[in-house]
Design a protein around this motif. Structure first.
Motif, PDB file in Angstrom:
ATOM      1  N   GLY A 287       0.832  -1.195   0.000  1.00  0.00           N
ATOM      2  CA  GLY A 287       0.000   0.000   0.000  1.00  0.00           C
ATOM      3  C   GLY A 287       0.866   1.244   0.000  1.00  0.00           C
ATOM      4  O   GLY A 287       2.069   1.176  -0.258  1.00  0.00           O
ATOM      5  N   ALA A 288       0.221   2.388   0.301  1.00  0.00           N
ATOM      6  CA  ALA A 288       0.926   3.667   0.273  1.00  0.00           C
ATOM      7  C   ALA A 288       0.480   4.523   1.441  1.00  0.00           C
ATOM      8  O   ALA A 288      -0.684   4.462   1.856  1.00  0.00           O
ATOM      9  N   VAL A 289       1.413   5.332   1.974  1.00  0.00           N
ATOM     10  CA  VAL A 289       1.055   6.240   3.067  1.00  0.00           C
ATOM     11  C   VAL A 289       0.115   7.316   2.505  1.00  0.00           C
ATOM     12  O   VAL A 289       0.367   7.874   1.440  1.00  0.00           O
TER      13      VAL A 289
ATOM     14  N   THR B 288      -5.791  11.796   8.747  1.00  0.00           N
ATOM     15  CA  THR B 288      -6.882  12.433   9.491  1.00  0.00           C
ATOM     16  C   THR B 288      -7.730  11.419  10.269  1.00  0.00           C
ATOM     17  O   THR B 288      -8.178  10.422   9.707  1.00  0.00           O
TER      18      THR B 288
ATOM     19  N   LEU C  38     -15.697   6.523  14.565  1.00  0.00           N
ATOM     20  CA  LEU C  38     -16.081   5.223  14.000  1.00  0.00           C
ATOM     21  C   LEU C  38     -17.076   4.471  14.888  1.00  0.00           C
ATOM     22  O   LEU C  38     -17.233   3.269  14.782  1.00  0.00           O
TER      23      LEU C  38
ATOM     24  N   LEU D 278      -6.941  -1.652  10.172  1.00  0.00           N
ATOM     25  CA  LEU D 278      -5.917  -1.283   9.191  1.00  0.00           C
ATOM     26  C   LEU D 278      -6.020   0.197   8.839  1.00  0.00           C
ATOM     27  O   LEU D 278      -7.077   0.669   8.445  1.00  0.00           O
TER      28      LEU D 278
ATOM     29  N   TYR E 160      -4.960   3.263  10.851  1.00  0.00           N
ATOM     30  CA  TYR E 160      -5.641   4.002  11.927  1.00  0.00           C
ATOM     31  C   TYR E 160      -5.334   5.488  11.928  1.00  0.00           C
ATOM     32  O   TYR E 160      -6.009   6.258  12.602  1.00  0.00           O
ATOM     33  N   GLY E 161      -4.296   5.889  11.173  1.00  0.00           N
ATOM     34  CA  GLY E 161      -4.061   7.316  11.013  1.00  0.00           C
ATOM     35  C   GLY E 161      -3.094   7.920  12.012  1.00  0.00           C
ATOM     36  O   GLY E 161      -2.312   7.221  12.664  1.00  0.00           O
TER      37      GLY E 161
ATOM     38  N   THR F  35      -8.984   5.589  17.490  1.00  0.00           N
ATOM     39  CA  THR F  35     -10.118   4.757  17.044  1.00  0.00           C
ATOM     40  C   THR F  35      -9.831   3.268  17.244  1.00  0.00           C
ATOM     41  O   THR F  35     -10.764   2.471  17.332  1.00  0.00           O
TER      42      THR F  35
ATOM     43  N   ILE G  55       0.724   1.764   7.772  1.00  0.00           N
ATOM     44  CA  ILE G  55       1.831   1.640   6.829  1.00  0.00           C
ATOM     45  C   ILE G  55       2.896   2.707   7.089  1.00  0.00           C
ATOM     46  O   ILE G  55       4.034   2.572   6.673  1.00  0.00           O
TER      47      ILE G  55
ATOM     48  N   ASN H  48     -11.804   4.640   5.956  1.00  0.00           N
ATOM     49  CA  ASN H  48     -11.216   5.853   5.379  1.00  0.00           C
ATOM     50  C   ASN H  48      -9.803   5.596   4.872  1.00  0.00           C
ATOM     51  O   ASN H  48      -8.936   6.454   4.967  1.00  0.00           O
ATOM     52  N   VAL H  49      -9.583   4.400   4.385  1.00  0.00           N
ATOM     53  CA  VAL H  49      -8.280   4.010   3.836  1.00  0.00           C
ATOM     54  C   VAL H  49      -8.375   3.928   2.314  1.00  0.00           C
ATOM     55  O   VAL H  49      -7.681   4.656   1.596  1.00  0.00           O
TER      56      VAL H  49
HETATM   57  C1  LIG Z   1      -7.588   8.952   6.805  1.00  0.00           C
HETATM   58  S1  LIG Z   1      -6.609   7.888   7.807  1.00  0.00           S
HETATM   59  C2  LIG Z   1      -7.912   6.954   8.528  1.00  0.00           C
HETATM   60  C3  LIG Z   1      -7.776   6.864  10.022  1.00  0.00           C
HETATM   61  C4  LIG Z   1      -8.890   6.070  10.700  1.00  0.00           C
HETATM   62  N1  LIG Z   1      -9.036   4.733  10.162  1.00  0.00           N
HETATM   63  C5  LIG Z   1     -10.209   6.797  10.633  1.00  0.00           C
HETATM   64  O1  LIG Z   1     -11.090   6.377   9.881  1.00  0.00           O
HETATM   65  O2  LIG Z   1     -10.355   7.791  11.317  1.00  0.00           O
HETATM   66  C6  LIG Z   1      -5.960   6.703   6.628  1.00  0.00           C
HETATM   67  C7  LIG Z   1      -4.704   6.022   7.118  1.00  0.00           C
HETATM   68  O3  LIG Z   1      -4.552   4.817   6.390  1.00  0.00           O
HETATM   69  C8  LIG Z   1      -3.166   4.580   6.211  1.00  0.00           C
HETATM   70  N2  LIG Z   1      -3.007   3.651   5.091  1.00  0.00           N
HETATM   71  C9  LIG Z   1      -3.206   3.879   3.787  1.00  0.00           C
HETATM   72  N3  LIG Z   1      -2.973   2.766   3.063  1.00  0.00           N
HETATM   73  C10 LIG Z   1      -2.638   1.810   3.953  1.00  0.00           C
HETATM   74  C11 LIG Z   1      -2.305   0.433   3.825  1.00  0.00           C
HETATM   75  N4  LIG Z   1      -2.281  -0.163   2.636  1.00  0.00           N
HETATM   76  N5  LIG Z   1      -2.002  -0.234   4.932  1.00  0.00           N
HETATM   77  C12 LIG Z   1      -2.024   0.357   6.161  1.00  0.00           C
HETATM   78  N6  LIG Z   1      -2.333   1.652   6.338  1.00  0.00           N
HETATM   79  C13 LIG Z   1      -2.650   2.369   5.255  1.00  0.00           C
HETATM   80  C14 LIG Z   1      -2.609   5.957   5.958  1.00  0.00           C
HETATM   81  O4  LIG Z   1      -1.214   5.998   6.170  1.00  0.00           O
HETATM   82  C15 LIG Z   1      -3.422   6.816   6.912  1.00  0.00           C
HETATM   83  O5  LIG Z   1      -2.758   6.970   8.132  1.00  0.00           O
END
Ligand SMILES: C[S@@+](CC[C@H](N)C(=O)[O-])C[C@H]1O[C@@H](n2cnc3c(N)ncnc32)[C@H](O)[C@@H]1O
Length: 279
Positions: A16-18, A22, A28, A54, A56-57, A62, A85, A123-124
């Protein structure tokens, strides 16, 4: 328990990607309560009640809430692993850990070699391109315990509007729409929070568009019930949608919380096919 990031075959490269981190406390709660009610038996029956959150931001709040809610409502020995990630966010979460019940680690869609019974990813995927969604589902559901599920969705900043999918090894099973009814203008606002796989298909001629229109019409027609409160109005709305033939899967006890869940085939985008055959 193996440390997150070094499960079944040792070190695992996160898939995945960072993205933006937020998050907000209590954001949630709707999906957490639905998981406790709808997936409670799955967790209770699990030999290893492991749950992964997965992505969590920027804050682990949460994940802490998910563990507390499941421990209170489902079983006290549930273990929750927050995977991120972004290594900076993993380090920032460490003070909130409460091993073995709540731990944090680095991982992506491959789930760091863990084998959970349930994954929440909220929100991922909205920050990915639509063609990346099905492969991500496949990777995550392929790592689940047999019979395990993924709950993947999206919500607004405060969690007043939320939409999520229940996905298993065969693909999506259902779509849930949930709203804080006291501030809901129209069910049409839920369209902004549809999961990535549906949001670009909310156009005339598709199932999801028709569902949102049916809810809008039902809400409008149920306006006289607003004097009895927004729950009565929503209940009438969902009853009308069900009477019109929509495959509503849940019961009035969920409707009064501002939810409605429909079977996936009714809203699947054109050309949708199962992620893979059942195991
Ligand atoms: C907007 S935050 C969501 C935080 C929380 N889940 C919420 O809904 O409030 C999205 C997070 O997902 C992480 N993320 C994105 N792709 C991911 C992946 N493939 N594996 C793990 N984390 C990932 C990002 O780095 C970011 O911190």
């Amino acid at each position: 328990m193996p440390p997150a990031g070094a499960g079944r075959g040792g070190a695992v490269r996160p898939v995945g990607a960072v993205t933006r981190g937020t998050t907000t406390p209590n954001r949630l709660r709707r999906v957490d309560n639905w998981i406790a009610a709808t997936c409670g038996d799955l967790l209770r029956d699990a030999h290893d009640p492991l749950v992964v959150d997965l992505g969590y931001g920027a804050s682990p709040v949460t994940v802490v809430e998910l563990r507390a809610r499941l421990a209170a409502a489902v079983r006290p020995d549930v273990r929750v692993v927050g995977l991120e990630i972004d290594p900076v966010r993993v380090a920032a979460a460490a003070p909130a850990a409460d091993p073995p019940w709540l731990v944090f680690g680095r991982g992506g869609f491959e789930l760091a070699g863990l084998r959970p019974v349930l994954v929440r990813a909220f929100n991922v995927l909205r920050q990915y391109a639509e063609p990346e969604v099905a492969p991500a589902w496949r990777t995550m559901t392929g790592a689940l315990q047999p019979g395990g599920v993924l709950v993947e969705g999206t919500c607004d900043e405060l969690g007043r509007l939320a939409c999520w999918l229940l996905v298993d090894a065969t693909g999506p099973r259902s779509l849930t729409l949930a709203a804080r009814l006291s501030t809901l203008d129209s069910p049409a606002t839920l369209a902004e929070r549809l999961p990535k796989t549906l949001i670009h298909h909310n156009v005339p001629g598709t199932g999801v568009h028709a569902l949102i229109r049916a809810l809008e019409e039902g809400w409008r027609d149920a306006a006289p019930y607003a004097t009895f409160g927004p729950r009565q109005r929503w209940r009438r709305t969902v009853e009308a949608v069900r009477a019109a033939g929509w495959p509503v899967l849940d019961r009035p006890a969920r409707w009064r919380l501002g939810e409605v869940t429909v079977a996936w085939p009714a809203v699947a985008p054109p050309g949708d096919s199962p992620v893979r055959e059942p195991r």
